[in-house]
Design a protein around this motif. Structure first.
Motif, PDB file in Angstrom:
ATOM      1  N   GLU A   1       0.839  -1.199   0.000  1.00  0.00           N
ATOM      2  CA  GLU A   1       0.000   0.000   0.000  1.00  0.00           C
ATOM      3  C   GLU A   1       0.873   1.247   0.000  1.00  0.00           C
ATOM      4  O   GLU A   1       0.516   2.268  -0.593  1.00  0.00           O
TER       5      GLU A   1
ATOM      6  N   SER B   1       2.202   7.407  -2.759  1.00  0.00           N
ATOM      7  CA  SER B   1       2.384   6.160  -2.012  1.00  0.00           C
ATOM      8  C   SER B   1       3.848   5.849  -1.736  1.00  0.00           C
ATOM      9  O   SER B   1       4.155   4.834  -1.116  1.00  0.00           O
TER      10      SER B   1
ATOM     11  N   ALA C   1      -0.207   3.144   6.606  1.00  0.00           N
ATOM     12  CA  ALA C   1      -0.843   1.872   6.254  1.00  0.00           C
ATOM     13  C   ALA C   1      -1.752   1.380   7.378  1.00  0.00           C
ATOM     14  O   ALA C   1      -2.848   0.868   7.135  1.00  0.00           O
TER      15      ALA C   1
ATOM     16  N   ARG D   1      -5.250   3.272   8.019  1.00  0.00           N
ATOM     17  CA  ARG D   1      -6.287   3.096   7.001  1.00  0.00           C
ATOM     18  C   ARG D   1      -7.111   4.380   6.855  1.00  0.00           C
ATOM     19  O   ARG D   1      -8.337   4.380   6.984  1.00  0.00           O
TER      20      ARG D   1
ATOM     21  N   ARG E   1      -3.229   6.547  -6.204  1.00  0.00           N
ATOM     22  CA  ARG E   1      -3.662   5.169  -6.414  1.00  0.00           C
ATOM     23  C   ARG E   1      -4.994   5.200  -7.160  1.00  0.00           C
ATOM     24  O   ARG E   1      -5.817   6.096  -6.965  1.00  0.00           O
TER      25      ARG E   1
ATOM     26  N   GLU F   1     -10.959  -1.358  -0.451  1.00  0.00           N
ATOM     27  CA  GLU F   1     -10.389  -0.023  -0.303  1.00  0.00           C
ATOM     28  C   GLU F   1     -11.169   0.797   0.715  1.00  0.00           C
ATOM     29  O   GLU F   1     -10.588   1.629   1.429  1.00  0.00           O
TER      30      GLU F   1
ATOM     31  N   HIS G   1      -9.958   0.734   4.128  1.00  0.00           N
ATOM     32  CA  HIS G   1      -8.751   1.528   4.367  1.00  0.00           C
ATOM     33  C   HIS G   1      -9.046   3.024   4.412  1.00  0.00           C
ATOM     34  O   HIS G   1      -8.141   3.818   4.608  1.00  0.00           O
TER      35      HIS G   1
END
Length: 746
Positions: free
Chosen positions: A134, A157, A374, A377, A430, A443, A446
């Motif tokens: 991620e 990212s 990460a 989330r 992303r 997703e 997150h």
């Protein structure tokens, strides 16, 4: 609610001599000292003992090669480790572990971080087993560039860090006397050290150094020792080469130690180091001058002149000349010819560079920042009409992303798109396929905020299917606990009762609604009379950066537009109203404008594959010259060209928006109420209907604009400034929802 982050799983192939391996060991030790519980999984190696002495648990997992049986065994073992140790974040440091863990990630959905220590070979299908987490940590800026260019990893990212060096362990005060006794090195001998993993892909510089040993022994009048530390799949051939060099020199010039963990003492015994990357930095931390030479290039003797380049490539020499025996020989003899003051200067410089740029603290801080991103989330999911090559929607997405970053900081952003790869490359975020519902649901786990962003998404004239799609995404997000914001939407027309009913139910549960014009607010009030938080703001595309007129003129010249000609920029789209009669009347209008006013017509397609055909049909009917720009122009190109126009005429809303941004007077062609609404809200006058296209009326308006153009330009600028005064309103509301779960702003 997720608890505190504590248990970190670090994985790599093996823990033998190598820069990445040392990086992992130092990181694990620093994490331990900060109160985390790091656990390491690998196929073992010389550093396992050091980890265990520090109280760090190691699991043996066959991650050292890609044999199918080992991949399967590794997957099962890692699955059990993650469950048993209650792992909070998984951090992978090599291609094979990352491939196995990405497979597990799709099932277990753990926070997943990877580190890129080097640029991978991508041939022979290896690209397809190269996976990223991620968030990706890159150990240099050029590796970050490689990740974004070769793999499309979003810039947002990627976190750039350093190879942190333990400057207390690798100190100039290190005593090497026991190593000298062990290796039989006397005080009067000249010692050169080299440390690297002796794999076939990594030994170019070591081979050149060993091959040069007999010549160096002669040039430096005997007494030279070259210590090579490391192990790998090419160890035996390197050993044979060293035996051959020793035979030529008539003495033991080259000493091969194999894998060792007391590297700091071995290098401390040397006068000079040859190598790259982490090993070179460790040597520099010990106060040893270094010749940068490795498999990826030759940098020569490190001094202040090559600092910037060395920092950019993480002291790996990527892009440098190829290492040769002659180059190594020349640089070593040059170093030993320097006076003692210059050698001392190089020694001091190396130590200062490490202290300034390569602390373990920075490495750990950067890594923990990736873990926290990460683990928390805390992403933002953006839904809209993206990835279809529509210049207006592309411009809106750019501005929405910019607003979110300016208002919130650097949140992880994921965009639902019809062309995910293109969206990732263009916007550095992303992106997921807009109909990949399984991935979208994952997703949402997150994320904490959904932006249903920009454009007339809530309407059923173009398509009821698209209406239900956007409503479904919002409903799905609310069901999974996300805050939801309709971001500068246009609402309507709504013509069917089922659509109205569905829209009313979903929108009533949305946390905040911002709308781009008053008519959309009127529609919303009919659908949801009591919505608790709705505001009229402005179209996000109005926040686009200023146009590049030089670029616009270049595009026009390439299209054959005469230099200095007045230009009317025209945006048409195919609708039921743009039939044969419309095409005939439009051609008549543009011929009349050219003949009477000398204004050249340029058709600007705002959406690929949809606007060119209608534009070409009108151009073919015209008797006067015109130009149809190619449909592959970008949103910024369309904006640049529009800025060069004398006036514009548009069916596409964002052609009119681009005109207002540049202060270009415009005439709206209304195929949809949003065109009338925008022209009125912006203070630009009424729009002309496409259905009963009034050639005389549009021509007369063109004449009025040209005769009073300064006032019209001022009106466009005034409208832009008035609407742009609300530039930050959308972002502020989104930030409040993201941070507090409430739409209220200060």
């Amino acid at each position: 609610m997720r608890g505190a982050m504590k248990n970190i799983l670090l994985t790599t192939m093996k823990l033998d001599i190598g820069g990445a391996e040392t990086h992992i060991v130092e990181l694990a030790k620093e994490l331990k000292s900060r109160g985390y519980s790091p656990i390491v999984a690998s196929d073992g190696g010389v550093y396992v003992g050091e980890l265990e002495r520090c109280g760090i648990k190691h699991y043996k997992v066959p991650l050292h090669n890609k044999q199918p049986q080992n991949l399967i065994i590794s997957a099962f073992r890692l699955f059990r480790i993650i469950k048993k140790e209650k792992i909070d974040v998984v951090h992978s440091h090599a291609r094979i572990p990352s491939f196995v863990l990405k497979c597990l990630y799709r099932v277990m959905d753990f926070p997943f971080v990877t580190t890129a220590h080097w640029v991978f070979e991508t041939g022979h299908g290896l690209r397809y087993i190269t996976e990223w987490g991620e968030f990706v940590i890159a150990v240099s800026d050029d590796i970050k560039d490689y990740l974004t260019e070769s793999y499309g990893v979003p810039e947002s990212s990627v976190i750039v860090t350093v190879n942190g060096i333990d400057t207390e362990k690798f100190s100039p005060d290190t005593d090497p006397s026991d190593i000298k006794r062990e290796l039989g090195i006397s005080d009067g001998e000249t010692v050169i050290a080299s440390v690297c993993r002796l794999d076939r892909t990594n030994v170019t510089a070591v081979k050149a150094l060993i091959s040069a040993a007999p010549r160096l022994n002669e040039a430096l009048h005997g007494g030279i020792r070259i210590i090579v530390v490391g192990d790998g799949d090419d160890f035996q051939s390197i050993k044979a080469l060293s035996n051959e060099a020793n035979a030529k020199a008539g003495r033991e010039c080259v000493i091969m130690t194999g894998a060792r963990t007391d590297i700091h003492k071995i290098v401390a015994s040397a006068d000079l180091f040859v190598g790259v990357s982490r090993a070179a930095l460790e040597a520099m931390s010990l106060g040893k001058p270094a010749i940068l030479a490795g498999a990826e290039g030759f940098g020569g003797l490190f001094d202040a002149d090559c600092l910037d380049w060395a920092l950019k490539t993480n002291f790996c020499c990527r892009g440098g000349e190829q290492v040769t025996e002659d180059a190594i020989f020349a640089e070593i003899t040059r170093f030993f010819a320097l006076d003692e003051a210059k050698k001392a200067e190089l020694s001091h410089l190396g130590r200062e560079v490490v202290l300034t740029h390569y602390s373990i603290k920075k490495m750990a801080d950067d890594t923990i920042r990736a873990y926290e991103k990460a683990f928390s989330r805390s992403g933002i999911l953006v839904s809209g009409y993206y990835g279809f090559g529509n210049c207006g929607d592309d411009a809106m997405l750019y501005c929405i992303i910019d607003d979110l970053r300016n208002s919130i900081g650097d949140p992880p952003i994921t965009v639902l798109s019809a062309s995910p790869r293109k969206t990732t490359r263009k916007y550095g975020v992303r992106s997921l396929g807009r109909y990949k519902y399984g991935k979208i649901k994952r997703e949402m786990k997150h994320s904490r905020l959904l932006i249903s962003g920009g454009g007339s998404l809530i309407q059923d004239v173009t398509s009821s299917r698209s209406l239900y799609y956007y409503l479904h995404i919002m409903k799905l997000a609310k069901k999974r606990g996300l805050s939801v914001m309709m971001y500068a939407n246009g609402i309507g027309p709504m013509t069917h009762k089922p659509g109205k009913y569905a829209a009313a139910r979903v929108i009533s549960g949305v946390d905040a609604v911002t709308l781009r014009e008053p008519s959309s607010m009127e529609t919303l009030e009919r659908l949801c009379p009591a919505h608790p938080y709705a505001r009229v703001t402005f179209d996000p595309a109005l926040g686009a950066d200023g146009a590049d007129r030089a670029r616009g003129l270049e595009i026009l010249a390439h299209a054959g537009v005469p230099a200095g000609a007045g230009v009317i920029g025209v945006s048409l789209r195919k609708t039921p109203q743009t039939n044969g009669e419309f095409i005939k009347r439009a051609a008549e209008l543009f011929d009349r404008i050219y003949k009477s006013l000398g204004i050249f017509t340029v058709f600007i397609p705002m959406q690929k594959k949809r606007d060119v055909k209608i534009s070409e049909a009108v151009a073919r009917k015209m008797k006067s010259p015109s130009a149809v720009l190619p449909d592959e122009i970008s949103d910024s190109d369309a904006r640049d060209v529009t800025s060069c126009c004398t006036l514009s005429l548009g069916m596409r809303l964002h052609h009119l928006v681009f005109s207002m941004i540049s202060g270009v007077p415009s005439i709206g062609l209304a195929y949809d109420p949003k065109i009338d609404s925008f022209m009125s809200y912006a203070g630009l006058g009424e729009a002309f209907s496409v259905t009963d296209f009034d050639v005389d009326g549009v021509f007369d308006e063109t004449v009025r604009i040209l005769s009073d153009r300064d006032a019209r330009v001022s009106a466009a600028i005034e409208g832009r400034e008035r609407m742009s005064a609300m530039r930050n309103e959308n972002g502020k509301i989104a930030a409040a929802l993201y941070k507090n779960g409430r739409a209220e702003t200060d």
